[in-house]
Each structure stands twice: as C-alpha cells, then as structure tokens.
Write a protein that holds these residues in place. Sequence first.
Motif, PDB file in Angstrom:
ATOM      1  N   LEU A  56      -6.768  61.150  15.562  1.00  0.00           N
ATOM      2  CA  LEU A  56      -8.282  61.065  15.307  1.00  0.00           C
ATOM      3  C   LEU A  56      -8.818  60.051  16.348  1.00  0.00           C
ATOM      4  N   LEU A  57      -7.990  59.112  16.592  1.00  0.00           N
ATOM      5  CA  LEU A  57      -8.409  58.154  17.745  1.00  0.00           C
ATOM      6  C   LEU A  57      -8.590  58.774  19.152  1.00  0.00           C
ATOM      7  N   GLN A  58      -8.182  59.792  19.501  1.00  0.00           N
ATOM      8  CA  GLN A  58      -8.159  60.519  20.521  1.00  0.00           C
ATOM      9  C   GLN A  58      -9.324  61.668  20.380  1.00  0.00           C
ATOM     10  N   VAL A  59      -9.439  62.282  19.449  1.00  0.00           N
ATOM     11  CA  VAL A  59     -10.709  63.197  19.268  1.00  0.00           C
ATOM     12  C   VAL A  59     -11.942  62.522  19.165  1.00  0.00           C
ATOM     13  N   SER A  60     -11.872  61.332  18.568  1.00  0.00           N
ATOM     14  CA  SER A  60     -13.110  60.543  18.470  1.00  0.00           C
ATOM     15  C   SER A  60     -13.403  59.547  19.940  1.00  0.00           C
ATOM     16  N   GLY A  61     -12.446  59.710  20.681  1.00  0.00           N
ATOM     17  CA  GLY A  61     -12.809  59.042  22.070  1.00  0.00           C
ATOM     18  C   GLY A  61     -12.430  57.598  21.936  1.00  0.00           C
ATOM     19  N   ALA A 113     -11.674  54.527  24.934  1.00  0.00           N
ATOM     20  CA  ALA A 113     -12.430  53.474  24.850  1.00  0.00           C
ATOM     21  C   ALA A 113     -11.223  52.199  24.864  1.00  0.00           C
ATOM     22  N   TRP A 114     -10.196  52.447  24.121  1.00  0.00           N
ATOM     23  CA  TRP A 114      -9.275  51.159  24.201  1.00  0.00           C
ATOM     24  C   TRP A 114      -8.530  51.097  25.620  1.00  0.00           C
ATOM     25  N   GLN A 115      -8.309  52.191  26.294  1.00  0.00           N
ATOM     26  CA  GLN A 115      -7.899  52.183  27.572  1.00  0.00           C
ATOM     27  C   GLN A 115      -8.541  51.257  28.493  1.00  0.00           C
ATOM     28  N   THR A 153     -11.470  72.828  19.549  1.00  0.00           N
ATOM     29  CA  THR A 153     -12.081  72.178  18.225  1.00  0.00           C
ATOM     30  C   THR A 153     -11.407  70.917  17.852  1.00  0.00           C
ATOM     31  N   VAL A 154     -12.225  70.202  17.364  1.00  0.00           N
ATOM     32  CA  VAL A 154     -11.567  68.914  16.566  1.00  0.00           C
ATOM     33  C   VAL A 154     -10.431  69.371  15.644  1.00  0.00           C
TER      34      VAL A 154
END
Lengths: 76, 614
Positions: free
Chosen positions: B506-511, B515-517, B311-312
């Motif tokens: 947070l950046l990771q779980v939100s995707g 996206a940045w990659q 889970t998040v």
Amino acid sequence: MCLSDMRRGEWARVTAIPDADLRVQLLRFGIADGCRVCCQAKLPFGPLVLRYGGQEIAVGRQLARAIQVEGEGSRA
Amino acid sequence: MNHGACAPILEEAAGRRKIVLVGNPNVGKSVFFGAWSGMYVEVSNFPGTTVEVHRGRVGEDALFDTPGVYGVGSFNDEERVARDVILGADVVVNIVDATHLERDLFLTLQVIDMGLPTVVALNFCDEAEAAGIVVDAARLSEELGVPVIPAAAVKGRGLREAYEALERAVPGRAHPEVEAQVLRLLDRVDSRPEALLVLEGDAVVAQRHGVAPLGERERVYLLRRQRVNDLVERVVVRPEGSARVRDVLGRLCLEPLTGVPILFLVLWGCYELIGVWIAGEVVGLTEETLLQGYYEPWIREVVGRWVPEATVLGQILVGEFGVLTMTVTYLLGLLLPLVMGFYTALSLLEDSGYLPRLATLLDRLMNSLGLNGRAVIPVILGFGCVQLGTITTRILGSQRERTIATTILNFVIPCSAQLGVIVGMLAAVGARYTAVYALVIFACLVAVGTVLHRVIPGKSTPLLIDLPPMRWPRPGNVARKIFVRTFFFMKEAYVWFVVGALGVSLLQVSGGLGAWQRALAPLTEGWLKLPREAATAFVMGMVRRDFGAAGLTDLSLSPWQTVVSLVTITLFVPCIASLMILFKERGVREAATIWLGACALAFGVGGLVAQAVL
C-alpha cells in the motif's frame, strides 16, 4: 564453607540453604540438608556442576555462594 | 470442579476421558504422546501464557502432553500450565527416567499425594540396563500402589503395555501424614488434588477456593524427599560409578578449554546446515527456481486475465510486493525451508542434551548482560533468523530477561540471510575494516545489554538447571518435533507476514515508499556520508534484511563507507516478518520502543563511525 569454595572432584555435605524458595526448588532436584554432593566441574567465575546419585545439576555462582556445605575431601 | 484458567483447553475435550502425560523435562513424554495419538495433534498456547500444550486423541479419550516440570506448583509459566492441566485429569500417566529416579519420583509422589488415578511408565529401561542400573519395577509398583510399566519408548518397548495399564490406573499410596492433612482440608476445598496444593501453599489454587494457602510446603516436600530416598534405596541397585563415554563427552562440553572449541564446532555445523545448505542451495531451488521461476509468472498470468497488473489492485495482488507473489514466495520458498532448518538444528541440540551444558558454559558471560546462561539459545538462533530467536525467548524465566534478550536480538544480531551478504562485502574490503565492523557491533551488544541490565528493575535469575545425560537424538522423535513446530510456526507467522507485506504494498502504490526514500536522503548523505541511493537499501532492508544489504553491493562504496553502511544496516530494524513477531510477542508498547530504539541506534552509531573515519 560454601558450595562455591568446593574444588573439582571434592565431596561435601550440604548443611544450610538459606532461602526458602531455593530450598524448595533444590528439594525437588533431590538436594536437601545432609545430602552428599560432588563437585563435578567448576567454571572460572561461572556455575558449579554438582553430581549426586545419577544426577547432575548446574548451580550459578551466586547461588553457590549462598549454600553452606561441610567439606569431606576428595574421597569417593 | 473449578479448573480456573485451564477451562478453555480442557473443555474442548468434554465428555472424553482426559489422559494427561506428566513428567520431568527430557523423560520422553513426547514419544508416548506421538505414539499414542498418531499424527492427530493440536498445539494451543495456554491462555495467558506462551506455554504450549499438545492435545491429541487416543481411541475415545483425549490425550494431553504437559510441559516438563519437576513438581506441580507455581514456580513458572510451565508449572502453572502443567498444574492446571493435571488438575483436570481423569488419569495421569507419569513418565519417569529409570536412570534418574531420585529426581523423577518426587513428582510421582506429588501426583500420588494428589489422589489421582495414576500409571507410572518407567522409561529408558534400556539405558538403565546398559549402565548396569537395576530397578525392581514390581517392588516399586507395590510401594507406590499404582501400576509401574517398564519401557524403552524410543524403541517402542512398553508403549502398548502402558496404554493397556490405563484400565488399572488407581490412586496410589499417599504419604499417610500428608493424606491426613489433605483430608482435613476437604471440608473447605472440594477436590483432593487442589486440597494438596492449598496445603503446599499454592496461592493461586487457594484463591480459587477462597481460602488462605497453608504454609506447609517445605515440610511436605521434606517428607516427600525422604520417602523418595527410601524408595530409591529399596528398589534401585546402582553399580559403583565408572565414567562412560557420554559422561566424559558431557564434561568436555562444560569445561571452557574443550567446551569453547566444541561450541564453535556446533556453530559451524549449524552454519553449514542452515546458512550454506538451506539458505543457499535449498532456498535457491524453492524460491528462485520453483516459486519465482514457475509460480509467479503463472499467478501473474492468471490474475492478469481479470485485473491488469498496472492497476492499484493488480499491484497489491501480483506486484513487486504483492500478496499473491512476494508474500507467497517468501512464505513457502524462503521462510518454510529456513524454519525447518532451524527446528532441525534446535531439535537435534535439544534431544542430545547439549543445550543445558551450553547454557552452563556461557552463564558467566550472559550474567554481565543481565541474563543467565539459558538466554544463549535464542541469541544463537537469532543469528539464523531474528524471528525464531524472538519466539524462543519464551524459554526464559522472567519477563525482564525476555525483554533484554529480545532487544539484543532486534538491535545487534544480523540474521543469516544478511550475514551472507555482510561477510561477502567485508571479505572484499579486508581484515582491518572487518575488525572495525566486528568491534563496533560487539561494543553495541555489550552496551545494549549493560544499559538494559541497569535500567530495567529486578535482577537476573540465577542459573539452576538439571543436566540431562548426553544422548543420540532419535530420528523419529526429531522428525516429529520438526514437523509439529514448523507447522504451528507457519500457521502463526503467515497472518503477520501477509499483513506486513500488504502494508508495504500500500505504501508503494500510494507513493509513500518513494517519499520516505527522499525524506531519508539528507540523513544518508549528510550524517552517514553515504551516496543518496543507500537510502533505498534501508527501506528495502525493512522488507527483507538481506535485500537491504544486497542493495548496498550495487553501490560503489569506499572501504570505510562499506563499514559505515554495514554497521547501520546490521543495527537497523529487522525485517517486517520479525517485526510482526516482535509486536505479537512483546506487545505494542515494548515492541515500538525496541523498534524506534533500533532505528536511533543504527543511525546514531553508523553516523558516529562515519564522522570519525570519513
């Protein structure tokens, strides 16, 4: 001559320190007009190391150019 | 009495007698402080500055350790802080170095002119004896009008006697002429110590009392200097000078011909201690074996009972960048041993008297970057950890120098973790490529320093430093320094570290991370001519710099691609922890500028190299 003209091992008497702030700072370290100092080391284009009493201080080359001294040769 | 800015720190000690330790740098104040206060120590950053004041308790009294100063005044942050603590003192314990009385008694006489009850501890009597210097303590006490206690603090001599003498502390014999002028000021300035500072032209203190500062500083200083010289003449017998081993060693550290090899020896020693032993073996044990091996599975298990990891919330708590997993592991397993290692090296270098000589040796070099010799200390520490280097820029005299040093640190200095991976990759591609890499990084260092030197208004402050004698560091004192500094560093750093890790999480779980990659990929492929996957290394490099470099080792790169990627990753922004410290130390605007500047420089220079050779 000025402090930066001193050679290693040479003694000199300080005759004039032009800047008031610098004068006050040096007074705290124990250097004032009339004080005898020895040039302990002189780095190429870099600071001079002065010895007087039991004390050593490093003076940047710019500052050393501003401080007037009267050479006394290399006698102890 | 108006204590001005010192109020918050001193008020916590309200109702207690305030004992303040005062002295020049390197006279052993911290040994007295440590011995008297035991382990009860609080370190606070003085309000509005980055200067630390140590506060402890001795019996019913509050004990303060002030930064080492050559006089009470407003020349720099240290002095302003020491001044305000001294102004609030009930008793001053002035510690002087028996081998350096010409210098140290200046401050003593200033404190006595302030009219504060004082005890003088004549420290390093053992060293004076060894050097054949005889100081007549009884005569000095008579001349000063205050108790003078001979001591050799590191050997435990005189500590108790000095403490007992606090009961006999009295205002000493002020200079008659200075005293007369101070007394005349007392109708306008209500406290005697402050009246003296007004007489000496201290603008800050004068303003607090709504009076104009008097311009008598130089005259008062001259009178005081003359009195010091007279005193020394009367109480000190010095043998005809003969060079001692440590004087010779001190000189060898200064002369370029011998000083540079000694510097390399010292650097090699630091590298072996921090880079090889601590970053390798110790961290291997703490991070991999203990925390990743035992702690992380355990905490995942415990949290997993309540919150599934998928889970998040589970990801934020115990995921790859989790607050309870990665953050704890990095803080305790990686950062703690490294920080202790750095403070060990720093404390040893400090206590041996080597650092001022190093600063002198490299002054000329640092001048060309708009800095003076002192800046070499944070830069060297930066090679270990940019974070610590950034904090150590506090020792620099002006904001301008702190900005330049911090920028250099964050732009071009790789940290030890990264350095290990970089050296490994360069060793694999050979000397020619290594030389190109080193040349590019060195050129960037010179360019960054030179540009900032030109752009930022003002000029570098000239070098004027006192060279303390070379001494063997005392294990007890070094250990205390390491403990106190590490503790307060961790206390300050952990919040920022948690916040940063939480952000990435947070950046990771939100995707956002993915996206940045993807967004970075065109830059990687088109401009840097690297494989698309290298983008991941840059993102990871932000979390931890060696991750970024380590990520590159997994890719199959040609030798030139290796150089390009290493140049880019070296110049790229430091890890999150360093970034947090950067924002904290330099403020949002400056830190953001440095951050964006480092990104631009990394991709700019990396790309230029790529375009030139690929």
